[in-house]
Motif scaffolding. Sequence first.
Motif, PDB file in Angstrom:
ATOM      1  N   LEU A 179      91.090  84.751  -6.028  1.00  0.00           N
ATOM      2  CA  LEU A 179      91.811  83.745  -6.798  1.00  0.00           C
ATOM      3  C   LEU A 179      93.124  83.378  -6.123  1.00  0.00           C
ATOM      4  O   LEU A 179      93.756  84.210  -5.471  1.00  0.00           O
ATOM      5  CB  LEU A 179      92.106  84.262  -8.209  1.00  0.00           C
ATOM      6  N   ALA A 181      96.839  83.120  -5.961  1.00  0.00           N
ATOM      7  CA  ALA A 181      97.794  84.016  -6.628  1.00  0.00           C
ATOM      8  C   ALA A 181      98.700  83.279  -7.603  1.00  0.00           C
ATOM      9  O   ALA A 181      99.195  83.875  -8.565  1.00  0.00           O
ATOM     10  CB  ALA A 181      98.628  84.751  -5.585  1.00  0.00           C
ATOM     11  N   LEU A 184      95.773  81.265 -10.272  1.00  0.00           N
ATOM     12  CA  LEU A 184      94.687  82.130 -10.732  1.00  0.00           C
ATOM     13  C   LEU A 184      93.364  81.378 -10.861  1.00  0.00           C
ATOM     14  O   LEU A 184      92.459  81.788 -11.584  1.00  0.00           O
ATOM     15  CB  LEU A 184      95.045  82.828 -12.047  1.00  0.00           C
ATOM     16  N   LYS A 185      93.258  80.299 -10.109  1.00  0.00           N
ATOM     17  CA  LYS A 185      91.998  79.568 -10.019  1.00  0.00           C
ATOM     18  C   LYS A 185      91.267  80.010  -8.753  1.00  0.00           C
ATOM     19  O   LYS A 185      91.883  80.514  -7.818  1.00  0.00           O
ATOM     20  CB  LYS A 185      92.259  78.061 -10.002  1.00  0.00           C
ATOM     21  N   THR A 229      94.731  86.862  -5.055  1.00  0.00           N
ATOM     22  CA  THR A 229      94.563  88.093  -5.810  1.00  0.00           C
ATOM     23  C   THR A 229      93.075  88.313  -6.038  1.00  0.00           C
ATOM     24  O   THR A 229      92.290  87.351  -6.064  1.00  0.00           O
ATOM     25  CB  THR A 229      95.325  88.028  -7.147  1.00  0.00           C
ATOM     26  N   GLN A 236      84.690  89.433 -13.138  1.00  0.00           N
ATOM     27  CA  GLN A 236      84.399  88.040 -12.801  1.00  0.00           C
ATOM     28  C   GLN A 236      82.940  87.693 -13.028  1.00  0.00           C
ATOM     29  O   GLN A 236      82.616  86.561 -13.406  1.00  0.00           O
ATOM     30  CB  GLN A 236      84.804  87.758 -11.358  1.00  0.00           C
TER      31      GLN A 236
END
Length: 605
Positions: A179, A181, A184-185, A229, A236
């Motif tokens: 993702l 950072a 967060l996508k 991240t 997930q």
Amino acid sequence: MSIDRRTFINRSAATSAGVALAGAAGTAAAEPAQAQERGHQPKRASLRVLGTTDVHGHVLNWDYFTDKEYDDKDHNDVGLAKIATLVEQARAEKGHHRTLLIDAGDIIQGTQLSYYYARVEPITGRHDKHAPKHPMALAMNHMRYDAAALGNHEFNYGIPVLRAFQAQCDFPLLAANALDAKTLKPAFPPYVVKHIRVPGAPDVKVGVLGLTNPGIAIWDKGNVHGKMTFPGLVEQAKIYVPKLRSLGCDVVICTDHSGLDGSTSYGDALPYPENASSLVAEQVPGIDAILVGHTHVERPCTIVANAQTGKKVVLSEPLMWGMRLSVFDLDLQLRHGRWEVVSVTAEVRNANTVPEDPQVAKLVRAEHQRVVAYVNQVIGTCKEAMSAAQAPYRDTPIIDFINFVQAATVKEALAKTAYASLPVLSQAACFSRSASIPAGKVSLRDVAGLYVYENTLDARVLTGAQVKDYLEWSARYFVQTPVGAPVDVAKLTNANSTPDYNYDVLGGGLTYDIDVSQPAGSRIVKLAFQGKPIDPKAQFVLAVNNYRANGGGNFPHVASAKSVWSDSDEIRNTIIAWVKANKTIDPAVFASGGWRLTRAGVPLF
């Protein structure tokens, strides 16, 4: 039947009900369903998913460190050129139109061929029609891969090189748990959906979900910190498997750069397990099969029951470097207008049973020849031959050489700092038992073969007590062997499956014994620095690779210790530069004999 190779992401349909599968060795199968309509047999369809993993830059069956065809004690062959032949055979058996090809990561690091196009003539260096093409992209595009998961080693050269490789690929690089950072996508596509055409029936929709390893946050912290991240695979998968089902996927395949057994090499430094594929199968409903990677082992077929539905999920991990190809065969049945999986089988096929695909070999011939010339250049001489064959259980000059160069490099870097007065120790491991440096002329490949990973050098401050703790942790590598018991060097090392690269030797003036008759944690005796018992409160600088400094191997203290210097260049290049500058390698200068294996004070060798 035919495959529409376009990504399918916009259409959706109701999620199908889970199928309770009953497994046998190599197979997960369901009882035949009743006919959809009275007097009519249900429609059937089948598809095949082929998988590779941990190819690590191997295109041809060639060892750039020995300058000859690859061979090992089991006579395995390596490389995508061999795999390409297996792939074409498997496609011909099943039908090209109903066969998918995927990979589970660790693609662009591992050989001098892949290193050359990341560092020597990087694919990031030019942006015109003459810009270099990555050999792995050339081969995988020709083989018509449908998708590949990212492995942790994809990040070794930094994100720009990875993005350049991504741009050269005709297939998506997937990572649902990589993702951005800040947002967060997803930083990469989480999944791809493929259509398989079935004449007279609805398409079979196959969702391929890619998951990478959370350990990237530790192992390549310098390249990804603040940029990406990496949450857990299970977490997930719980988001994206239902999404794929809601998009109308009849089949869901995961490609995971994560081993099977739930183990972790980084302790509690991360809340997510390193090897989580079996946990994904067990905890996330809706998955039919998983291509497993990361652990470099061959597991043709493993079946895990999902805890919620009882459905059996089939997992397969082919051997690394293109030695094996996993083959999943799935049978489907049309029920109430939707395809449902009724059986899954898995096997692996051996690359040493077939010749190289001449087209793949031709595609990378120029790149291969360029790299062969590069690695064979003479950069110095050595006064005596050195070998790593006994390095896991004896102090050997070839490992002492790595420690000598690392310590000298750190000493020079700290010479004008507040840490100049601290003694410098160094950490090294045996990465390859076949590594050697000949007497006489030394080539670049001879030296590069000592250090096959893209690690960089760091310097951390430890106390004498912490150094002892570090050595105790390392000494877990040896199998406890009572006094008087026979000693078999083939069975003495790798206790609890500890790999060679997680056994560290410390040099730089230390001497110590490892008493293998004692339990792990109580083995280091006679620990001394420059001939005197080590002071538990004394401070030392440890020259250590970034993998270890960031927590790899879960060695105590080092990850939290103060860093006083770090380098962005690979340790391999540091050693090569030292040889070029000094011209001569003389083991008499650095061979330390600093450690030995004992039992109750009696040396084993």
